[in-house]
Design a protein around this motif. Structure first.
Motif, PDB file in Angstrom:
ATOM      1  N   GLU A  58      64.835  64.349  68.755  1.00 37.03           N
ATOM      2  CA  GLU A  58      64.647  65.797  68.907  1.00 37.03           C
ATOM      3  C   GLU A  58      64.041  66.426  67.648  1.00 37.03           C
ATOM      4  O   GLU A  58      63.503  67.537  67.696  1.00 37.03           O
ATOM      5  CB  GLU A  58      65.979  66.463  69.231  1.00 37.03           C
ATOM      6  N   VAL A  59      64.067  65.705  66.552  1.00 40.75           N
ATOM      7  CA  VAL A  59      63.477  66.193  65.306  1.00 40.75           C
ATOM      8  C   VAL A  59      61.987  66.500  65.492  1.00 40.75           C
ATOM      9  O   VAL A  59      61.443  67.372  64.838  1.00 40.75           O
ATOM     10  CB  VAL A  59      63.701  65.149  64.186  1.00 40.75           C
ATOM     11  N   LEU A  60      61.329  65.808  66.415  1.00 40.54           N
ATOM     12  CA  LEU A  60      59.900  66.028  66.643  1.00 40.54           C
ATOM     13  C   LEU A  60      59.614  67.182  67.592  1.00 40.54           C
ATOM     14  O   LEU A  60      58.488  67.377  68.018  1.00 40.54           O
ATOM     15  CB  LEU A  60      59.245  64.746  67.187  1.00 40.54           C
ATOM     16  N   ASP A  61      60.554  67.981  67.880  1.00 35.99           N
ATOM     17  CA  ASP A  61      60.492  69.049  68.869  1.00 35.99           C
ATOM     18  C   ASP A  61      59.436  70.119  68.588  1.00 35.99           C
ATOM     19  O   ASP A  61      58.892  70.712  69.491  1.00 35.99           O
ATOM     20  CB  ASP A  61      61.918  69.616  68.947  1.00 35.99           C
ATOM     21  N   MET A  62      59.100  70.399  67.345  1.00 39.21           N
ATOM     22  CA  MET A  62      58.065  71.363  66.926  1.00 39.21           C
ATOM     23  C   MET A  62      58.287  72.774  67.466  1.00 39.21           C
ATOM     24  O   MET A  62      57.347  73.484  67.786  1.00 39.21           O
ATOM     25  CB  MET A  62      56.665  70.883  67.329  1.00 39.21           C
ATOM     26  N   GLY A  63      59.528  73.189  67.579  1.00 44.53           N
ATOM     27  CA  GLY A  63      59.779  74.532  68.095  1.00 44.53           C
ATOM     28  C   GLY A  63      59.377  74.671  69.547  1.00 44.53           C
ATOM     29  O   GLY A  63      58.868  75.702  69.969  1.00 44.53           O
ATOM     30  N   ARG A  64      59.608  73.643  70.298  1.00 46.27           N
ATOM     31  CA  ARG A  64      59.171  73.548  71.693  1.00 46.27           C
ATOM     32  C   ARG A  64      59.480  74.796  72.513  1.00 46.27           C
ATOM     33  O   ARG A  64      58.588  75.400  73.099  1.00 46.27           O
ATOM     34  CB  ARG A  64      59.818  72.313  72.316  1.00 46.27           C
ATOM     35  N   LEU A  65      60.735  75.189  72.553  1.00 51.50           N
ATOM     36  CA  LEU A  65      61.117  76.340  73.385  1.00 51.50           C
ATOM     37  C   LEU A  65      60.544  77.649  72.855  1.00 51.50           C
ATOM     38  O   LEU A  65      60.086  78.485  73.628  1.00 51.50           O
ATOM     39  CB  LEU A  65      62.640  76.430  73.504  1.00 51.50           C
ATOM     40  N   GLU A  66      60.572  77.810  71.536  1.00 55.61           N
ATOM     41  CA  GLU A  66      60.016  79.027  70.946  1.00 55.61           C
ATOM     42  C   GLU A  66      58.523  79.136  71.240  1.00 55.61           C
ATOM     43  O   GLU A  66      58.021  80.199  71.587  1.00 55.61           O
ATOM     44  CB  GLU A  66      60.249  79.046  69.430  1.00 55.61           C
ATOM     45  N   ARG A  67      57.826  78.017  71.111  1.00 57.63           N
ATOM     46  CA  ARG A  67      56.378  78.009  71.371  1.00 57.63           C
ATOM     47  C   ARG A  67      56.083  78.280  72.849  1.00 57.63           C
ATOM     48  O   ARG A  67      55.097  78.937  73.171  1.00 57.63           O
ATOM     49  CB  ARG A  67      55.754  76.679  70.939  1.00 57.63           C
ATOM     50  N   GLN A  68      56.915  77.764  73.741  1.00 59.92           N
ATOM     51  CA  GLN A  68      56.727  78.064  75.168  1.00 59.92           C
ATOM     52  C   GLN A  68      56.801  79.580  75.387  1.00 59.92           C
ATOM     53  O   GLN A  68      55.960  80.153  76.080  1.00 59.92           O
ATOM     54  CB  GLN A  68      57.807  77.387  76.017  1.00 59.92           C
ATOM     55  N   GLY A  69      57.796  80.208  74.782  1.00 61.42           N
ATOM     56  CA  GLY A  69      57.944  81.659  74.903  1.00 61.42           C
ATOM     57  C   GLY A  69      56.766  82.408  74.315  1.00 61.42           C
ATOM     58  O   GLY A  69      56.294  83.398  74.889  1.00 61.42           O
ATOM     59  N   GLU A  70      56.265  81.933  73.182  1.00 58.32           N
ATOM     60  CA  GLU A  70      55.105  82.573  72.557  1.00 58.32           C
ATOM     61  C   GLU A  70      53.875  82.465  73.460  1.00 58.32           C
ATOM     62  O   GLU A  70      53.132  83.438  73.612  1.00 58.32           O
ATOM     63  CB  GLU A  70      54.805  81.936  71.202  1.00 58.32           C
ATOM     64  N   LEU A  71      53.662  81.287  74.027  1.00 55.58           N
ATOM     65  CA  LEU A  71      52.513  81.109  74.930  1.00 55.58           C
ATOM     66  C   LEU A  71      52.610  82.069  76.113  1.00 55.58           C
ATOM     67  O   LEU A  71      51.624  82.725  76.476  1.00 55.58           O
ATOM     68  CB  LEU A  71      52.422  79.664  75.413  1.00 55.58           C
ATOM     69  N   ARG A  72      53.783  82.157  76.705  1.00 52.34           N
ATOM     70  CA  ARG A  72      53.979  83.080  77.846  1.00 52.34           C
ATOM     71  C   ARG A  72      53.713  84.527  77.433  1.00 52.34           C
ATOM     72  O   ARG A  72      53.079  85.281  78.170  1.00 52.34           O
ATOM     73  CB  ARG A  72      55.391  82.933  78.405  1.00 52.34           C
ATOM     74  N   ALA A  73      54.212  84.901  76.266  1.00 49.49           N
ATOM     75  CA  ALA A  73      54.044  86.281  75.797  1.00 49.49           C
ATOM     76  C   ALA A  73      52.575  86.610  75.529  1.00 49.49           C
ATOM     77  O   ALA A  73      52.102  87.693  75.894  1.00 49.49           O
ATOM     78  CB  ALA A  73      54.868  86.512  74.532  1.00 49.49           C
ATOM     79  N   VAL A  74      51.855  85.690  74.906  1.00 47.13           N
ATOM     80  CA  VAL A  74      50.433  85.930  74.625  1.00 47.13           C
ATOM     81  C   VAL A  74      49.664  86.068  75.928  1.00 47.13           C
ATOM     82  O   VAL A  74      48.833  86.966  76.076  1.00 47.13           O
ATOM     83  CB  VAL A  74      49.833  84.821  73.730  1.00 47.13           C
ATOM     84  N   VAL A  75      49.940  85.194  76.888  1.00 47.50           N
ATOM     85  CA  VAL A  75      49.249  85.264  78.178  1.00 47.50           C
ATOM     86  C   VAL A  75      49.568  86.583  78.870  1.00 47.50           C
ATOM     87  O   VAL A  75      48.675  87.250  79.403  1.00 47.50           O
ATOM     88  CB  VAL A  75      49.611  84.057  79.081  1.00 47.50           C
ATOM     89  N   ALA A  76      50.817  86.984  78.853  1.00 42.20           N
ATOM     90  CA  ALA A  76      51.212  88.230  79.516  1.00 42.20           C
ATOM     91  C   ALA A  76      50.545  89.452  78.883  1.00 42.20           C
ATOM     92  O   ALA A  76      50.191  90.398  79.583  1.00 42.20           O
ATOM     93  CB  ALA A  76      52.730  88.389  79.484  1.00 42.20           C
ATOM     94  N   ALA A  77      50.352  89.419  77.566  1.00 44.28           N
ATOM     95  CA  ALA A  77      49.793  90.574  76.858  1.00 44.28           C
ATOM     96  C   ALA A  77      48.271  90.569  76.779  1.00 44.28           C
ATOM     97  O   ALA A  77      47.661  91.600  76.488  1.00 44.28           O
ATOM     98  CB  ALA A  77      50.367  90.632  75.443  1.00 44.28           C
ATOM     99  N   ALA A  78      47.654  89.424  77.017  1.00 45.33           N
ATOM    100  CA  ALA A  78      46.209  89.300  76.827  1.00 45.33           C
ATOM    101  C   ALA A  78      45.427  89.989  77.935  1.00 45.33           C
ATOM    102  O   ALA A  78      45.893  90.128  79.063  1.00 45.33           O
ATOM    103  CB  ALA A  78      45.818  87.827  76.770  1.00 45.33           C
TER     104      ALA A  78
END
Length: 184
Positions: A58-78
């Motif tokens: 799980e150390v390689l997670d790279m902020g997986r869940l946070e990044r998913q939320g960011e992607l959704r937010a950018v798409v919603a606002a774009a």
């Protein structure tokens, strides 16, 4: 300890564990690295490791869940069409990693030591692709799955190039989209 200090301490501990694990994985291999060794390198107990990570990979997670939320937010606002929205979302993702080249390189070296870690990275990228496709579908974008897959592929290839040659990750992502003929 105030709430701000406590949160900073938690973030520092998590980062120290992640960096210790990545260094060990890259040097010794995933299978040869124990949680106890990672924890010792970070100056904490193995029990503390498991407060931050459920499993060693799980150390390689790279902020997986946070990044998913960011992607959704950018798409919603774009604003704009599907390809321009994907470009904006993936550029946002790249900007979030832009100051972390050495850590990303270490993560890639660590992943090269184990099919488990390569699978973890693949799963993380696939989760971002799914989040992006879902957000595009919610906007009514045609070919959301194809657009999301292309966007994450551009990110992966740009990141590999960035680790190898340097430069600017967002610029490399932008050039990748330009090569696909995407509009900004």
């Amino acid at each position: 300890m105030t709430e701000g200090r406590r949160e900073r301490h938690k973030a520092d501990t998590r980062r120290a564990l992640e960096e210790a694990a990545l260094r060990r994985f890259a040097a010794e291999g995933y299978d040869a690295t124990s949680v106890g060794a990672i924890a010792a390198d970070a100056g904490v107990s193995a029990r503390t490791f498991f407060r931050y990570f459920a499993t060693k990979d799980e150390v390689l997670d790279m902020g997986r869940l946070e990044r998913q939320g960011e992607l959704r937010a950018v798409v919603a606002a774009a604003s704009g069409t599907g390809s321009a929205v994907v470009r904006a979302a993936v550029l946002h993702l790249a900007e979030g990693f832009a100051g972390d080249r050495e850590r990303i390189a270490l993560r890639q070296r660590a992943a090269a030591t184990s099919p488990v870690l390569r699978g973890r990275l693949f799963d993380t990228f696939a989760s971002w692709e799914h989040a992006l496709a879902s957000a595009l579908t919610a906007r009514g974008a045609a070919d959301a799955d194809v657009l999301a897959a292309a966007g994450i592929a551009v990110f992966r290839v740009a990141t590999a190039s960035w680790v190898d040659r340097g430069g600017s990750l967002p610029d490399l992502v932008g050039r990748g989209f330009d090569a696909l003929g995407s509009s900004a």
